[in-house]
Design a protein around this motif. Structure first.
Motif, PDB file in Angstrom:
ATOM      1  N   SER A 172     -61.688 -72.760  12.675  1.00 46.53           N
ATOM      2  CA  SER A 172     -60.243 -72.966  12.631  1.00 46.53           C
ATOM      3  C   SER A 172     -59.638 -72.323  11.389  1.00 46.53           C
ATOM      4  O   SER A 172     -58.555 -71.722  11.451  1.00 46.53           O
ATOM      5  CB  SER A 172     -59.919 -74.467  12.659  1.00 46.53           C
ATOM      6  OG  SER A 172     -60.335 -75.043  13.889  1.00 46.53           O
ATOM      7  N   GLU A 173     -60.317 -72.449  10.247  1.00 44.36           N
ATOM      8  CA  GLU A 173     -59.809 -71.831   9.020  1.00 44.36           C
ATOM      9  C   GLU A 173     -59.806 -70.305   9.129  1.00 44.36           C
ATOM     10  O   GLU A 173     -58.849 -69.643   8.725  1.00 44.36           O
ATOM     11  CB  GLU A 173     -60.659 -72.264   7.822  1.00 44.36           C
ATOM     12  CG  GLU A 173     -60.467 -73.713   7.411  1.00 44.36           C
ATOM     13  CD  GLU A 173     -59.117 -73.978   6.774  1.00 44.36           C
ATOM     14  OE1 GLU A 173     -58.957 -73.719   5.577  1.00 44.36           O
ATOM     15  OE2 GLU A 173     -58.204 -74.437   7.490  1.00 44.36           O
ATOM     16  N   LEU A 174     -60.867 -69.732   9.684  1.00 40.83           N
ATOM     17  CA  LEU A 174     -60.929 -68.272   9.813  1.00 40.83           C
ATOM     18  C   LEU A 174     -59.912 -67.764  10.826  1.00 40.83           C
ATOM     19  O   LEU A 174     -59.260 -66.740  10.598  1.00 40.83           O
ATOM     20  CB  LEU A 174     -62.343 -67.847  10.207  1.00 40.83           C
ATOM     21  CG  LEU A 174     -63.414 -68.033   9.131  1.00 40.83           C
ATOM     22  CD1 LEU A 174     -64.798 -67.688   9.670  1.00 40.83           C
ATOM     23  CD2 LEU A 174     -63.108 -67.172   7.898  1.00 40.83           C
ATOM     24  N   ALA A 211     -56.479 -68.153   9.202  1.00 45.81           N
ATOM     25  CA  ALA A 211     -56.260 -67.103   8.202  1.00 45.81           C
ATOM     26  C   ALA A 211     -55.953 -65.775   8.870  1.00 45.81           C
ATOM     27  O   ALA A 211     -55.068 -65.030   8.425  1.00 45.81           O
ATOM     28  CB  ALA A 211     -57.499 -66.978   7.310  1.00 45.81           C
ATOM     29  N   ALA A 212     -56.654 -65.475   9.960  1.00 49.72           N
ATOM     30  CA  ALA A 212     -56.420 -64.214  10.673  1.00 49.72           C
ATOM     31  C   ALA A 212     -55.004 -64.161  11.226  1.00 49.72           C
ATOM     32  O   ALA A 212     -54.343 -63.113  11.190  1.00 49.72           O
ATOM     33  CB  ALA A 212     -57.441 -64.063  11.805  1.00 49.72           C
ATOM     34  N   ALA A 234     -46.950 -66.195  -1.041  1.00 47.73           N
ATOM     35  CA  ALA A 234     -47.352 -67.498  -0.507  1.00 47.73           C
ATOM     36  C   ALA A 234     -48.222 -67.334   0.728  1.00 47.73           C
ATOM     37  O   ALA A 234     -49.256 -68.008   0.877  1.00 47.73           O
ATOM     38  CB  ALA A 234     -46.117 -68.335  -0.174  1.00 47.73           C
ATOM     39  N   ALA A 235     -47.833 -66.432   1.634  1.00 47.76           N
ATOM     40  CA  ALA A 235     -48.613 -66.205   2.852  1.00 47.76           C
ATOM     41  C   ALA A 235     -49.984 -65.628   2.519  1.00 47.76           C
ATOM     42  O   ALA A 235     -51.007 -66.026   3.095  1.00 47.76           O
ATOM     43  CB  ALA A 235     -47.850 -65.275   3.794  1.00 47.76           C
ATOM     44  N   LEU A 261     -55.967 -66.179   1.727  1.00 49.07           N
ATOM     45  CA  LEU A 261     -57.089 -66.166   0.791  1.00 49.07           C
ATOM     46  C   LEU A 261     -57.764 -67.528   0.722  1.00 49.07           C
ATOM     47  O   LEU A 261     -58.997 -67.637   0.830  1.00 49.07           O
ATOM     48  CB  LEU A 261     -56.600 -65.754  -0.595  1.00 49.07           C
ATOM     49  CG  LEU A 261     -57.612 -65.919  -1.752  1.00 49.07           C
ATOM     50  CD1 LEU A 261     -58.810 -65.010  -1.538  1.00 49.07           C
ATOM     51  CD2 LEU A 261     -56.946 -65.648  -3.090  1.00 49.07           C
ATOM     52  N   GLU A 262     -56.977 -68.573   0.570  1.00 49.07           N
ATOM     53  CA  GLU A 262     -57.549 -69.895   0.349  1.00 49.07           C
ATOM     54  C   GLU A 262     -58.153 -70.483   1.621  1.00 49.07           C
ATOM     55  O   GLU A 262     -59.165 -71.199   1.552  1.00 49.07           O
ATOM     56  CB  GLU A 262     -56.496 -70.824  -0.248  1.00 49.07           C
ATOM     57  CG  GLU A 262     -56.124 -70.415  -1.667  1.00 49.07           C
ATOM     58  CD  GLU A 262     -55.077 -71.295  -2.303  1.00 49.07           C
ATOM     59  OE1 GLU A 262     -54.917 -71.223  -3.540  1.00 49.07           O
ATOM     60  OE2 GLU A 262     -54.382 -72.036  -1.581  1.00 49.07           O
TER      61      GLU A 262
END
Length: 252
Positions: free
Chosen positions: A41-43, A46-47, A64-65, A70-71
């Motif tokens: 979900s994070e990857l 982020a994509a 900010a985006a 990155l985070e």
């Protein structure tokens, strides 16, 4: 752990585990599922945000985006390293799934997973423009915060510690989204934000799933869940609703 106590009874009594050695098979399977869902979900998230960076209306918004991209990627890596201790191929993982893959905007898959990976269903939908990205992040970050409050207390100590480190980072992402939403309202984009909220609300809500009482109780016995899906969803609805109220928007 007392010599006459099984691992199962140890966990049911509130015990914690600190390494993969002697982890029961079902516990391992559920732990890996939890970690894979979070990492994927994070990857995928982020994509999705990576494609939006250059649509930010100003330098501050683009920073900010980019920071969120990155985070989120770093958060995924933090949990992926723990998966590696259980045998996951961490070197191949990042390129193994089509993280940018999305369904049509009109699709409605409920809580179903994609055929590619373990991402939450909400990350299968496309983001359309800056306003949409801000609202999606506003609603979804609040869902993540609610979920992390539970995950930060699970019985696998290294993962619980990782989630406690990640929680304030995800909280900041929500704060950035709220700042962006406030600015958009000031710029006369309230109607567009409302339309986006109407779209994302049911899809974010579906992230909490349904889950049988039997399975939830089994996870509680293993120390991998404290709060049920319905309770977490209710908390999210209240908190996300308050955010919309503060912006002068309606709860869908």
């Amino acid at each position: 752990m007392a010599e006459d106590m099984t691992i199962e009874s140890y966990l049911a009594a509130g015990g914690v585990l600190t390494n993969p050695v002697n982890v029961p098979p079902r516990y391992r399977a559920e732990l890996m599922k939890l970690m894979a869902t979070f990492v994927d979900s994070e990857l995928a998230g982020a994509a999705g945000f990576a494609d939006i960076i250059n649509q930010g209306p100003g330098i501050k918004e683009r920073i900010a985006a980019a920071k969120i991209v990155l985070e989120k990627t770093d958060n995924a890596d933090r949990v992926l390293r723990i998966m590696g201790e259980f045998g996951a191929n961490t070197q191949r993982y990042a390129n193994h799934h089509p993280w940018t893959a999305r369904l049509d905007r009109s699709a409605d898959i409920g809580a179903s997973r994609s055929e590619h990976d373990m991402r939450l269903a909400v990350f299968n939908y496309p983001i359309e423009g800056w306003v949409d990205a801000v609202m999606m992040n506003l609603l979804m970050s609040r869902a993540v915060i609610v979920q992390l409050a539970d995950f930060s207390m699970i019985s696998y100590q290294p993962l619980a510690e990782a989630f406690r480190t990640i929680a304030p980072i995800e909280t900041r992402h929500g704060e950035l989204a709220l700042e962006g939403a406030v600015k958009l309202v000031e710029l006369g984009q309230a109607d567009a934000l409302q339309a986006s909220a109407n779209y994302w609300w049911p899809r974010v809500a579906a992230s909490f799933g349904t889950g049988s009482t039997e399975r939830t109780e089994a996870l509680r016995a293993m120390g991998l869940r404290r709060t049920g899906n319905a309770e977490m969803r209710t908390r999210w609805e209240a908190e996300a609703g308050n955010l919309l109220d503060s912006l002068g928007l309606k709860r869908p």
